[in-house]
Design a protein around this motif. Structure first.
Motif, mmCIF file in Angstrom:
data_model
loop_
_atom_site.group_PDB
_atom_site.id
_atom_site.type_symbol
_atom_site.label_atom_id
_atom_site.label_comp_id
_atom_site.label_asym_id
_atom_site.label_seq_id
_atom_site.Cartn_x
_atom_site.Cartn_y
_atom_site.Cartn_z
ATOM 1 N N GLN A 31 0.813 -1.207 0.000
ATOM 2 C CA GLN A 31 0.000 0.000 0.000
ATOM 3 C C GLN A 31 0.850 1.263 0.000
ATOM 4 O O GLN A 31 2.053 1.241 0.293
ATOM 5 N N SER A 32 0.190 2.380 -0.295
ATOM 6 C CA SER A 32 0.892 3.667 -0.361
ATOM 7 C C SER A 32 1.353 4.146 1.014
ATOM 8 O O SER A 32 2.204 5.033 1.109
ATOM 9 N N ASP A 33 0.810 3.560 2.097
ATOM 10 C CA ASP A 33 1.249 3.937 3.444
ATOM 11 C C ASP A 33 2.313 2.989 3.990
ATOM 12 O O ASP A 33 2.694 3.079 5.160
ATOM 13 N N GLY A 34 2.786 2.065 3.137
ATOM 14 C CA GLY A 34 3.829 1.131 3.560
ATOM 15 C C GLY A 34 3.298 -0.178 4.108
ATOM 16 O O GLY A 34 4.078 -1.091 4.400
ATOM 17 N N GLY A 35 1.988 -0.292 4.248
ATOM 18 C CA GLY A 35 1.392 -1.536 4.716
ATOM 19 C C GLY A 35 1.420 -2.600 3.624
ATOM 20 O O GLY A 35 1.486 -2.288 2.435
ATOM 21 N N ALA A 36 1.375 -3.870 4.028
ATOM 22 C CA ALA A 36 1.378 -4.962 3.064
ATOM 23 C C ALA A 36 0.653 -6.165 3.663
ATOM 24 O O ALA A 36 0.667 -6.365 4.891
ATOM 25 N N TYR A 115 -2.322 -11.852 7.484
ATOM 26 C CA TYR A 115 -2.377 -10.653 8.308
ATOM 27 C C TYR A 115 -1.839 -9.467 7.512
ATOM 28 O O TYR A 115 -1.208 -9.631 6.461
ATOM 29 N N TRP A 116 -2.125 -8.270 8.038
ATOM 30 C CA TRP A 116 -1.584 -7.029 7.469
ATOM 31 C C TRP A 116 -0.440 -6.553 8.345
ATOM 32 O O TRP A 116 -0.539 -6.581 9.574
ATOM 33 N N ALA A 117 0.644 -6.135 7.701
ATOM 34 C CA ALA A 117 1.816 -5.616 8.413
ATOM 35 C C ALA A 117 1.992 -4.136 8.082
ATOM 36 O O ALA A 117 2.137 -3.778 6.910
ATOM 37 N N TYR A 118 1.955 -3.282 9.108
ATOM 38 C CA TYR A 118 2.038 -1.831 8.922
ATOM 39 C C TYR A 118 3.208 -1.257 9.715
ATOM 40 O O TYR A 118 3.696 -1.876 10.663
ATOM 41 N N PRO A 119 3.635 -0.042 9.353
ATOM 42 C CA PRO A 119 4.586 0.668 10.222
ATOM 43 C C PRO A 119 3.907 1.003 11.549
ATOM 44 O O PRO A 119 2.679 1.133 11.621
ATOM 45 N N LEU A 132 7.460 -2.950 6.900
ATOM 46 C CA LEU A 132 8.220 -3.768 5.958
ATOM 47 C C LEU A 132 9.002 -2.920 4.955
ATOM 48 O O LEU A 132 10.013 -3.362 4.406
ATOM 49 N N PHE A 133 8.500 -1.687 4.716
ATOM 50 C CA PHE A 133 9.147 -0.827 3.726
ATOM 51 C C PHE A 133 9.322 0.581 4.287
ATOM 52 O O PHE A 133 8.439 1.099 4.977
ATOM 53 N N ASN A 148 12.813 -3.012 4.451
ATOM 54 C CA ASN A 148 13.421 -2.893 5.762
ATOM 55 C C ASN A 148 13.734 -4.299 6.285
ATOM 56 O O ASN A 148 12.864 -4.961 6.842
ATOM 57 N N PRO A 149 14.972 -4.793 6.092
ATOM 58 C CA PRO A 149 15.293 -6.177 6.472
ATOM 59 C C PRO A 149 15.083 -6.476 7.952
ATOM 60 O O PRO A 149 14.831 -7.620 8.332
ATOM 61 N N THR A 150 15.187 -5.460 8.812
ATOM 62 C CA THR A 150 15.015 -5.691 10.248
ATOM 63 C C THR A 150 13.570 -6.022 10.602
ATOM 64 O O THR A 150 13.292 -6.443 11.730
ATOM 65 N N SER A 151 12.650 -5.832 9.657
ATOM 66 C CA SER A 151 11.249 -6.155 9.914
ATOM 67 C C SER A 151 10.943 -7.623 9.640
ATOM 68 O O SER A 151 9.836 -8.085 9.918
ATOM 69 N N LEU A 152 11.904 -8.372 9.089
ATOM 70 C CA LEU A 152 11.717 -9.792 8.814
ATOM 71 C C LEU A 152 12.220 -10.627 9.985
ATOM 72 O O LEU A 152 13.068 -10.185 10.763
ATOM 73 N N SER A 153 11.689 -11.840 10.105
ATOM 74 C CA SER A 153 12.075 -12.725 11.203
ATOM 75 C C SER A 153 12.399 -14.116 10.657
ATOM 76 O O SER A 153 11.525 -14.970 10.535
ATOM 77 N N PHE A 154 13.667 -14.301 10.301
ATOM 78 C CA PHE A 154 14.166 -15.582 9.817
ATOM 79 C C PHE A 154 15.437 -15.925 10.591
ATOM 80 O O PHE A 154 15.973 -15.100 11.341
#
Length: 270
Positions: A31-36, A115-119, A132-133, A148-154
């Motif tokens: 999304q335009s607000d950075g959500g995905a 789920y939705w992931a937002y800032p 995520l972005f 934003n790689p720090t938003s991932l969990s692997f």
């Protein structure tokens, strides 16, 4: 001695065993607000009747902690860092057992997460480094998205590189008409940036210096639409205040006065 053997046999029978067969994480609807929107599928094998009955008894459970505890699998989780990402509309849907083999005593199970992931938002403003972005509206109608790689969990190396094993697939679906500016690593040697690409995927790889950058440009019609929408919202917000109500009365008085003067002038001419 006999009692010990019986105890060991019961312990073996009642031991639940699960083994991951495939994990797929898809990030899309950016999304335009950075959500995905994030869609995750965790598929696994279960061994023995006890594992199958345990799975069946929890088929209506939508608690992630419950399934993580039952299966003991490290991949039964959200593959985003909840410390840096705000989660909304989380759903977990266990799927019925499939492809059971009574001879081998195995069945296949699957957990689907959506789920939705937002800032993270603070006072209506996104907190830097979350989501995520990272977004940069560096010119009119154009927004630059940087992963934003720090938003991932692997699983990560000591240097912080993301590790994807052979059973783990990461897929990122880019917005329509986006322009890919940078991606690392990428296996296509003939990739000529900038480029229009709809989807990127990684599997069985160490993502060293993981990077993804793309631009999204809005059409002029969207800018015009947003302009008039903002005007309408501003007018609506103004009129809903005490000052706005007074302004309405003043306008009504001015219109009424004008009409009275026009009508009086016409009577004088007659």
């Amino acid at each position: 001695m006999k009692a010990v053997l019986i105890f060991l046999l019961l312990t073996t029978i009642l031991h639940a065993e699960f083994l991951v067969s495939n994990v797929e994480i898809t990030i899309g609807d950016i999304q335009s607000d950075g959500g995905a929107r994030v869609h995750e599928s965790v598929q696994f094998l279960m061994f023995g009747d006890y594992s199958s009955s345990l799975y069946d008894s929890g088929i209506s459970q939508n608690s992630l902690s419950y399934w993580s505890s039952i299966t003991g699998l490290k991949d039964v989780k959200m593959h985003v860092n909840t410390a840096n990402v705000h989660i909304q509309d989380f759903r977990l849907r266990p799927q019925p057992r499939t492809s059971c083999n009574p001879i081998q005593g195995t069945c296949h199970g699957e957990l689907i997460l959506d789920y939705w992931a937002y800032p993270t938002i603070n006072d209506s403003t996104p907190v830097p480094g979350t989501g995520l972005f990272n977004l940069d509206k560096y010119k009119p109608r154009t927004t630059r998205y940087t992963l934003n790689p720090t938003s991932l969990s692997f699983t990560t190396t000591e240097e912080g590189s993301v590790v994807l094993d052979e059973n783990t697939n990461l897929i990122i679906q880019l917005p329509v008409d986006s322009i890919l500016l940078d991606v690392n690593p990428y296996t296509e040697e003939d990739l000529d940036l900038p480029e229009h690409i709809s989807e990127l995927s990684w599997n069985d790889i160490v993502l060293v210096k993981f990077s993804l950058v793309f631009d999204v440009e809005e059409g002029i019609d969207k800018e015009i639409s947003d302009f008039f929408t903002n005007i309408s919202l501003n007018i609506s917000e103004t009129l809903s205040t005490a000052e706005g109500f007074a302004l309405i009365i003043l306008i009504a008085i001015l219109i009424g006065s004008y009409l009275y003067i026009v009508m009086a002038k016409r009577r004088g001419e007659d």
